[in-house]
Design a protein around this motif. Structure first.
Motif, PDB file in Angstrom:
ATOM      1  N   ASP A  40      53.028  49.723  74.721  1.00 25.77           N
ATOM      2  CA  ASP A  40      54.285  50.257  75.281  1.00 25.77           C
ATOM      3  C   ASP A  40      55.259  50.476  74.277  1.00 25.77           C
ATOM      4  O   ASP A  40      55.843  49.419  73.975  1.00 25.77           O
ATOM      5  N   LEU A  41      55.719  51.540  73.751  1.00 27.57           N
ATOM      6  CA  LEU A  41      56.429  51.790  72.681  1.00 27.57           C
ATOM      7  C   LEU A  41      58.034  52.097  73.300  1.00 27.57           C
ATOM      8  O   LEU A  41      58.713  52.352  72.480  1.00 27.57           O
ATOM      9  N   SER A  42      58.250  52.060  74.515  1.00 22.14           N
ATOM     10  CA  SER A  42      59.485  52.292  74.813  1.00 22.14           C
ATOM     11  C   SER A  42      60.668  51.357  74.317  1.00 22.14           C
ATOM     12  O   SER A  42      61.939  51.930  74.130  1.00 22.14           O
ATOM     13  N   PHE A  43      60.354  50.236  73.968  1.00 27.39           N
ATOM     14  CA  PHE A  43      61.457  49.538  73.279  1.00 27.39           C
ATOM     15  C   PHE A  43      62.012  50.101  72.193  1.00 27.39           C
ATOM     16  O   PHE A  43      63.124  50.095  71.774  1.00 27.39           O
ATOM     17  N   PHE A  44      61.113  50.756  71.274  1.00 28.37           N
ATOM     18  CA  PHE A  44      61.647  51.389  70.132  1.00 28.37           C
ATOM     19  C   PHE A  44      62.651  52.574  70.495  1.00 28.37           C
ATOM     20  O   PHE A  44      63.356  52.858  69.636  1.00 28.37           O
ATOM     21  N   LYS A  45      62.756  53.026  71.274  1.00 32.31           N
ATOM     22  CA  LYS A  45      63.589  54.230  71.836  1.00 32.31           C
ATOM     23  C   LYS A  45      64.919  53.815  71.855  1.00 32.31           C
ATOM     24  O   LYS A  45      65.674  54.846  71.707  1.00 32.31           O
ATOM     25  N   ASN A  46      65.258  52.775  71.857  1.00 29.62           N
ATOM     26  CA  ASN A  46      66.785  52.166  71.803  1.00 29.62           C
ATOM     27  C   ASN A  46      67.123  51.656  70.457  1.00 29.62           C
ATOM     28  O   ASN A  46      68.289  51.276  70.519  1.00 29.62           O
ATOM     29  N   ILE A  47      66.606  51.777  69.403  1.00 32.20           N
ATOM     30  CA  ILE A  47      66.704  51.181  68.116  1.00 32.20           C
ATOM     31  C   ILE A  47      67.464  52.599  67.475  1.00 32.20           C
ATOM     32  O   ILE A  47      67.057  53.468  67.388  1.00 32.20           O
ATOM     33  N   PRO A  48      68.895  52.401  67.246  1.00 33.93           N
ATOM     34  CA  PRO A  48      69.609  53.307  66.544  1.00 33.93           C
ATOM     35  C   PRO A  48      69.136  53.721  64.997  1.00 33.93           C
ATOM     36  O   PRO A  48      68.560  52.783  64.373  1.00 33.93           O
ATOM     37  N   VAL A  49      69.020  55.031  64.872  1.00 27.94           N
ATOM     38  CA  VAL A  49      68.773  55.365  63.436  1.00 27.94           C
ATOM     39  C   VAL A  49      69.888  56.138  62.902  1.00 27.94           C
ATOM     40  O   VAL A  49      70.648  56.723  63.830  1.00 27.94           O
ATOM     41  N   GLU A  82      68.194  78.953  52.498  1.00 25.46           N
ATOM     42  CA  GLU A  82      66.986  78.033  52.356  1.00 25.46           C
ATOM     43  C   GLU A  82      67.398  76.947  53.415  1.00 25.46           C
ATOM     44  O   GLU A  82      68.159  76.340  53.441  1.00 25.46           O
ATOM     45  N   PRO A  83      66.158  76.496  54.244  1.00 22.16           N
ATOM     46  CA  PRO A  83      66.383  75.301  55.241  1.00 22.16           C
ATOM     47  C   PRO A  83      66.865  74.066  54.496  1.00 22.16           C
ATOM     48  O   PRO A  83      66.556  73.634  53.262  1.00 22.16           O
ATOM     49  N   LEU A  84      67.355  73.191  55.289  1.00 23.63           N
ATOM     50  CA  LEU A  84      68.014  72.070  54.825  1.00 23.63           C
ATOM     51  C   LEU A  84      67.197  70.585  55.192  1.00 23.63           C
ATOM     52  O   LEU A  84      66.456  71.065  56.157  1.00 23.63           O
ATOM     53  N   ASP A  85      67.101  69.721  54.468  1.00 24.01           N
ATOM     54  CA  ASP A  85      66.458  68.568  54.461  1.00 24.01           C
ATOM     55  C   ASP A  85      66.954  67.615  55.814  1.00 24.01           C
ATOM     56  O   ASP A  85      68.217  67.400  55.747  1.00 24.01           O
ATOM     57  N   VAL A  86      66.139  67.138  56.688  1.00 26.75           N
ATOM     58  CA  VAL A  86      66.575  66.486  57.637  1.00 26.75           C
ATOM     59  C   VAL A  86      66.079  65.053  57.458  1.00 26.75           C
ATOM     60  O   VAL A  86      64.831  65.066  57.400  1.00 26.75           O
ATOM     61  N   LYS A  87      66.991  64.030  57.253  1.00 25.92           N
ATOM     62  CA  LYS A  87      66.532  62.838  56.620  1.00 25.92           C
ATOM     63  C   LYS A  87      66.733  61.549  57.908  1.00 25.92           C
ATOM     64  O   LYS A  87      67.981  61.801  58.660  1.00 25.92           O
ATOM     65  N   VAL A  88      65.846  60.948  58.537  1.00 27.00           N
ATOM     66  CA  VAL A  88      66.190  59.761  59.098  1.00 27.00           C
ATOM     67  C   VAL A  88      66.018  58.483  58.259  1.00 27.00           C
ATOM     68  O   VAL A  88      65.018  58.000  57.851  1.00 27.00           O
ATOM     69  N   ASN A  89      67.156  57.556  58.579  1.00 27.98           N
ATOM     70  CA  ASN A  89      67.214  56.351  57.605  1.00 27.98           C
ATOM     71  C   ASN A  89      66.678  56.571  56.242  1.00 27.98           C
ATOM     72  O   ASN A  89      66.146  55.873  55.612  1.00 27.98           O
TER      73      ASN A  89
END
Length: 122
Positions: A40-49, A82-89
């Motif tokens: 169950d990965l629902s725990f990770f849904k609340n971690i802020p990035v 040109e498309p821009l880069d989306v970065k997560v953390n």
């Protein structure tokens, strides 16, 4: 005057892995051929990035940057449109374009890098 206790040094020559005996249950635990139940990965849904939209970048010598002042132009590595880069953390997630929603900037995802999703799931 300090007192020290003599601790014998560890000698790697004294190790003999042939002396170790593994029972059959140990080998069964190492068998990875059976499927692992989904977690169950629902725990990770609340971690802020932090999501960042990177317009472009440029590697530049510090000396050249120190010469820059008001009105200076530094050419970046992307073309207009040109498309821009989306970065997560700090890690590349995909590419997007800028949109305006309710007078605020937003982004519309154009594509998502497969490796970004794979590493998040595993």
């Amino acid at each position: 005057m300090s007192t020290s206790t003599d601790i014998p040094a560890f000698n790697t020559d004294e190790l003999d892995f042939d002396d170790f005996q593994f029972d059959e249950s140990t080998n069964e635990n190492l068998d990875m051929s059976h499927s692992i139940p989904e977690r169950d990965l629902s725990f990770f849904k609340n971690i802020p990035v932090t999501v960042t939209l990177e317009v472009a970048s440029k590697d530049i010598a510090l000396g050249d940057l120190m010469k820059a002042g008001e009105g200076s132009v530094i050419e970046l590595d992307k073309l207009n449109g040109e498309p821009l880069d989306v970065k997560v953390n700090g890690s590349l997630m995909g590419h997007a374009e800028v949109v305006v929603v309710n007078e605020k900037y937003g982004l519309r995802l154009i594509d998502v890098v497969d490796s970004a999703l794979d590493s998040a799931i595993q």
